[in-house]
Scaffold this motif. Structure first.
Motif, PDB file in Angstrom:
ATOM      1  N   TRP A 184       1.086  -1.305  -0.167  1.00  0.00           N
ATOM      2  CA  TRP A 184       0.030  -0.295  -0.246  1.00  0.00           C
ATOM      3  C   TRP A 184       0.656   1.274   0.275  1.00  0.00           C
ATOM      4  O   TRP A 184       1.973   0.967   0.430  1.00  0.00           O
ATOM      5  CB  TRP A 184      -0.661   0.327   1.301  1.00  0.00           C
ATOM      6  N   PRO A 185       0.254   2.584  -0.694  1.00  0.00           N
ATOM      7  CA  PRO A 185       1.238   3.642  -0.124  1.00  0.00           C
ATOM      8  C   PRO A 185       0.885   3.889   0.991  1.00  0.00           C
ATOM      9  O   PRO A 185       2.144   4.910   1.398  1.00  0.00           O
ATOM     10  CB  PRO A 185       0.283   4.445  -1.434  1.00  0.00           C
ATOM     11  N   GLY A 186       0.103   3.685   2.536  1.00  0.00           N
ATOM     12  CA  GLY A 186       0.593   3.799   3.157  1.00  0.00           C
ATOM     13  C   GLY A 186      -0.635   3.023   4.828  1.00  0.00           C
ATOM     14  O   GLY A 186      -1.622   2.055   3.532  1.00  0.00           O
ATOM     15  N   TYR A 187      -1.556   3.176   5.346  1.00  0.00           N
ATOM     16  CA  TYR A 187      -2.249   2.783   5.946  1.00  0.00           C
ATOM     17  C   TYR A 187      -3.079   3.174   4.887  1.00  0.00           C
ATOM     18  O   TYR A 187      -3.404   4.161   4.512  1.00  0.00           O
ATOM     19  CB  TYR A 187      -2.118   3.324   7.251  1.00  0.00           C
ATOM     20  N   ARG A 188      -4.293   1.936   4.730  1.00  0.00           N
ATOM     21  CA  ARG A 188      -5.495   2.224   3.684  1.00  0.00           C
ATOM     22  C   ARG A 188      -6.624   2.551   4.969  1.00  0.00           C
ATOM     23  O   ARG A 188      -6.639   1.664   5.467  1.00  0.00           O
ATOM     24  CB  ARG A 188      -5.699   1.103   2.994  1.00  0.00           C
ATOM     25  N   LEU A 189      -7.382   3.338   4.856  1.00  0.00           N
ATOM     26  CA  LEU A 189      -8.324   4.307   5.443  1.00  0.00           C
ATOM     27  C   LEU A 189      -9.932   3.487   5.175  1.00  0.00           C
ATOM     28  O   LEU A 189     -10.348   2.189   5.414  1.00  0.00           O
ATOM     29  CB  LEU A 189      -8.746   5.971   5.950  1.00  0.00           C
ATOM     30  N   TYR A 190     -10.009   3.424   3.583  1.00  0.00           N
ATOM     31  CA  TYR A 190     -10.914   3.110   2.464  1.00  0.00           C
ATOM     32  C   TYR A 190     -10.145   2.726   1.246  1.00  0.00           C
ATOM     33  O   TYR A 190      -9.572   3.276   0.787  1.00  0.00           O
ATOM     34  CB  TYR A 190     -12.763   3.349   3.181  1.00  0.00           C
ATOM     35  N   ASP A 191     -10.854   1.807   0.320  1.00  0.00           N
ATOM     36  CA  ASP A 191     -10.384   1.382  -0.692  1.00  0.00           C
ATOM     37  C   ASP A 191     -11.945   0.372  -0.862  1.00  0.00           C
ATOM     38  O   ASP A 191     -11.980  -0.666  -0.915  1.00  0.00           O
ATOM     39  CB  ASP A 191      -9.509   0.709  -0.897  1.00  0.00           C
ATOM     40  N   PHE A 192     -12.474   1.267  -2.408  1.00  0.00           N
ATOM     41  CA  PHE A 192     -14.071   0.576  -2.484  1.00  0.00           C
ATOM     42  C   PHE A 192     -14.509   1.229  -4.353  1.00  0.00           C
ATOM     43  O   PHE A 192     -13.780   2.154  -3.778  1.00  0.00           O
ATOM     44  CB  PHE A 192     -14.982   0.537  -1.230  1.00  0.00           C
ATOM     45  N   THR A 193     -15.858   0.397  -5.031  1.00  0.00           N
ATOM     46  CA  THR A 193     -15.894   1.447  -5.643  1.00  0.00           C
ATOM     47  C   THR A 193     -17.500   1.100  -5.344  1.00  0.00           C
ATOM     48  O   THR A 193     -18.067   0.116  -5.354  1.00  0.00           O
ATOM     49  CB  THR A 193     -15.213  -0.248  -7.352  1.00  0.00           C
ATOM     50  N   SER A 194     -18.256   2.221  -5.748  1.00  0.00           N
ATOM     51  CA  SER A 194     -19.737   2.647  -6.123  1.00  0.00           C
ATOM     52  C   SER A 194     -19.555   2.552  -7.279  1.00  0.00           C
ATOM     53  O   SER A 194     -19.063   4.026  -7.691  1.00  0.00           O
ATOM     54  CB  SER A 194     -19.959   3.202  -4.849  1.00  0.00           C
ATOM     55  N   GLY A 195     -20.796   2.487  -8.242  1.00  0.00           N
ATOM     56  CA  GLY A 195     -21.026   3.038  -8.760  1.00  0.00           C
ATOM     57  C   GLY A 195     -19.741   3.165 -10.275  1.00  0.00           C
ATOM     58  O   GLY A 195     -20.257   4.531 -10.501  1.00  0.00           O
ATOM     59  N   GLY A 196     -19.640   2.690 -10.695  1.00  0.00           N
ATOM     60  CA  GLY A 196     -18.343   2.542 -11.717  1.00  0.00           C
ATOM     61  C   GLY A 196     -17.091   3.462 -10.622  1.00  0.00           C
ATOM     62  O   GLY A 196     -16.356   3.574 -11.620  1.00  0.00           O
ATOM     63  N   GLU A 197     -17.697   3.942 -10.239  1.00  0.00           N
ATOM     64  CA  GLU A 197     -15.982   4.816  -9.624  1.00  0.00           C
ATOM     65  C   GLU A 197     -15.337   3.928  -8.163  1.00  0.00           C
ATOM     66  O   GLU A 197     -16.234   3.955  -6.975  1.00  0.00           O
ATOM     67  CB  GLU A 197     -17.016   6.377  -9.185  1.00  0.00           C
ATOM     68  N   ARG A 198     -14.135   4.249  -7.893  1.00  0.00           N
ATOM     69  CA  ARG A 198     -13.235   3.611  -6.908  1.00  0.00           C
ATOM     70  C   ARG A 198     -12.917   5.014  -6.001  1.00  0.00           C
ATOM     71  O   ARG A 198     -12.867   5.951  -6.741  1.00  0.00           O
ATOM     72  CB  ARG A 198     -11.801   3.210  -7.511  1.00  0.00           C
ATOM     73  N   HIS A 199     -13.461   4.081  -4.638  1.00  0.00           N
ATOM     74  CA  HIS A 199     -12.967   5.033  -3.877  1.00  0.00           C
ATOM     75  C   HIS A 199     -11.760   4.682  -3.019  1.00  0.00           C
ATOM     76  O   HIS A 199     -12.044   3.517  -2.347  1.00  0.00           O
ATOM     77  CB  HIS A 199     -14.549   5.277  -2.650  1.00  0.00           C
ATOM     78  N   GLN A 200     -11.277   5.651  -2.997  1.00  0.00           N
ATOM     79  CA  GLN A 200      -9.675   5.359  -1.766  1.00  0.00           C
ATOM     80  C   GLN A 200      -9.623   6.226  -0.560  1.00  0.00           C
ATOM     81  O   GLN A 200      -9.250   7.533  -1.707  1.00  0.00           O
ATOM     82  CB  GLN A 200      -9.113   4.390  -2.927  1.00  0.00           C
ATOM     83  N   TYR A 201      -8.533   6.264  -0.028  1.00  0.00           N
ATOM     84  CA  TYR A 201      -8.393   7.118   0.833  1.00  0.00           C
ATOM     85  C   TYR A 201      -6.925   6.345   1.602  1.00  0.00           C
ATOM     86  O   TYR A 201      -7.011   5.310   2.342  1.00  0.00           O
ATOM     87  CB  TYR A 201      -9.105   7.699   2.101  1.00  0.00           C
ATOM     88  N   TYR A 202      -5.756   6.905   1.827  1.00  0.00           N
ATOM     89  CA  TYR A 202      -4.082   6.312   2.230  1.00  0.00           C
ATOM     90  C   TYR A 202      -3.893   7.135   2.892  1.00  0.00           C
ATOM     91  O   TYR A 202      -3.786   8.385   2.575  1.00  0.00           O
ATOM     92  CB  TYR A 202      -3.504   6.145   1.552  1.00  0.00           C
ATOM     93  N   ILE A 203      -3.595   6.974   4.275  1.00  0.00           N
ATOM     94  CA  ILE A 203      -2.033   7.546   5.449  1.00  0.00           C
ATOM     95  C   ILE A 203      -1.192   7.790   4.685  1.00  0.00           C
ATOM     96  O   ILE A 203      -0.377   6.395   5.027  1.00  0.00           O
ATOM     97  CB  ILE A 203      -2.198   7.217   6.795  1.00  0.00           C
ATOM     98  N   THR A 204      -0.508   8.553   4.266  1.00  0.00           N
ATOM     99  CA  THR A 204       0.716   8.541   3.377  1.00  0.00           C
ATOM    100  C   THR A 204       2.117   9.514   3.987  1.00  0.00           C
ATOM    101  O   THR A 204       3.317   9.058   3.980  1.00  0.00           O
ATOM    102  CB  THR A 204       0.325   8.942   1.933  1.00  0.00           C
ATOM    103  N   SER A 205       1.629  11.334   3.682  1.00  0.00           N
ATOM    104  CA  SER A 205       2.160  12.053   4.356  1.00  0.00           C
ATOM    105  C   SER A 205       2.440  11.968   5.828  1.00  0.00           C
ATOM    106  O   SER A 205       2.194  11.779   6.868  1.00  0.00           O
ATOM    107  CB  SER A 205       1.611  13.318   3.563  1.00  0.00           C
TER     108      SER A 205
END
Length: 243
Positions: A184-205
């Motif tokens: 992962w680029p960092g710790y993954r808070l969420y990563d899911f696909t909804s309506g054909g669009e991918r939503h993700q958020y990683y703690i990286t900086s």
């Protein structure tokens, strides 16, 4: 009138001094500051008290329910009253054990109730009646019933805050693991696909990592306050029901 007579009269007229509750409250426990509390011995003793209280509460609640149910069910026979009397005597013993635990884990020293005067020269049933009329025994039995749900809640909240606080506070020390070993680029808070669009958020900086650590530090600092508030209910229950 002599000086000794005047002194005696003054002492007799003075109102009796109330017992020093602060001396009863603390048995070798010290007050610690906000910043020291997460690392203080008194905090760990209170945490230990909360953790041990759950299995103790399960055993006490099971005993109280079984004793009351068995005694009430047998009231139609001559065995009902002796069973209830024995349960109340055992509840007194459990109350004494709880006072010892409160003294060790919470720094609370509460004197026990007066010993029960059981007549031994008026027959066995006189002793049974004395046990049934024992208010201290009934309060000790009530303690086992009412404290069970509270101690389940205290255990859950204490463990949740304790573990979450330290895990989040130490996040900056192990945040690199997700990049090097998980991919992962960092710790993954969420990563899911909804309506054909991918939503993700990683703690990286570094700033995000530091912010997470600060949130955990706040939880660590607040955990002793939470545990003190939770054990305050235990202190009140011991004073009111077991003293």
């Amino acid at each position: 009138m002599s000086t000794s007579t005047l002194s005696y009269a003054a002492s007799a007229a003075a109102p009796p001094q109330a017992p020093d509750s602060s001396r009863r409250e603390h048995v070798g426990f010290e007050r610690v500051g906000f910043w020291r509390a997460p690392f203080a011995a008194v905090t760990f003793r209170e945490i230990g008290h909360v953790l041990v209280s759950l299995p103790v509460a399960i055993a006490g609640f099971s005993f109280a329910v079984a004793a009351v149910a068995l005694g009430a069910g047998l009231l139609v026979t001559v065995l009902g009253l002796p069973v209830l009397a024995a349960a109340l005597a055992a509840a007194r013993g459990l109350g004494a054990a709880e006072r010892r635990r409160a003294r060790t884990g919470l720094g609370l020293d509460v004197a026990g109730p007066a010993p029960l005067d059981v007549p031994r020269d008026k027959g066995r049933w006189a002793g049974v009646r004395a046990r049934i009329a024992d208010g201290a025994g009934w309060r000790a039995l009530l303690f086992q019933l009412v404290m069970f749900p509270w101690r389940v809640l205290s255990f859950t909240l204490s463990v949740t805050f304790l573990v979450t606080g330290w895990v989040v506070a130490l996040f900056p020390t192990y945040s690199w693991v997700f990049h090097h070993y998980v991919g992962w680029p960092g710790y993954r808070l969420y990563d899911f696909t909804s309506g054909g669009e991918r939503h993700q958020y990683y703690i990286t900086s570094p700033a995000q990592v530091l912010a997470v650590g600060l949130v955990g530090a706040v939880l660590v600092l607040l955990t002793p306050k939470l545990i003190r508030a939770l054990t305050g209910v235990d202190r009140a229950a011991v004073r009111s029901l077991l003293g």
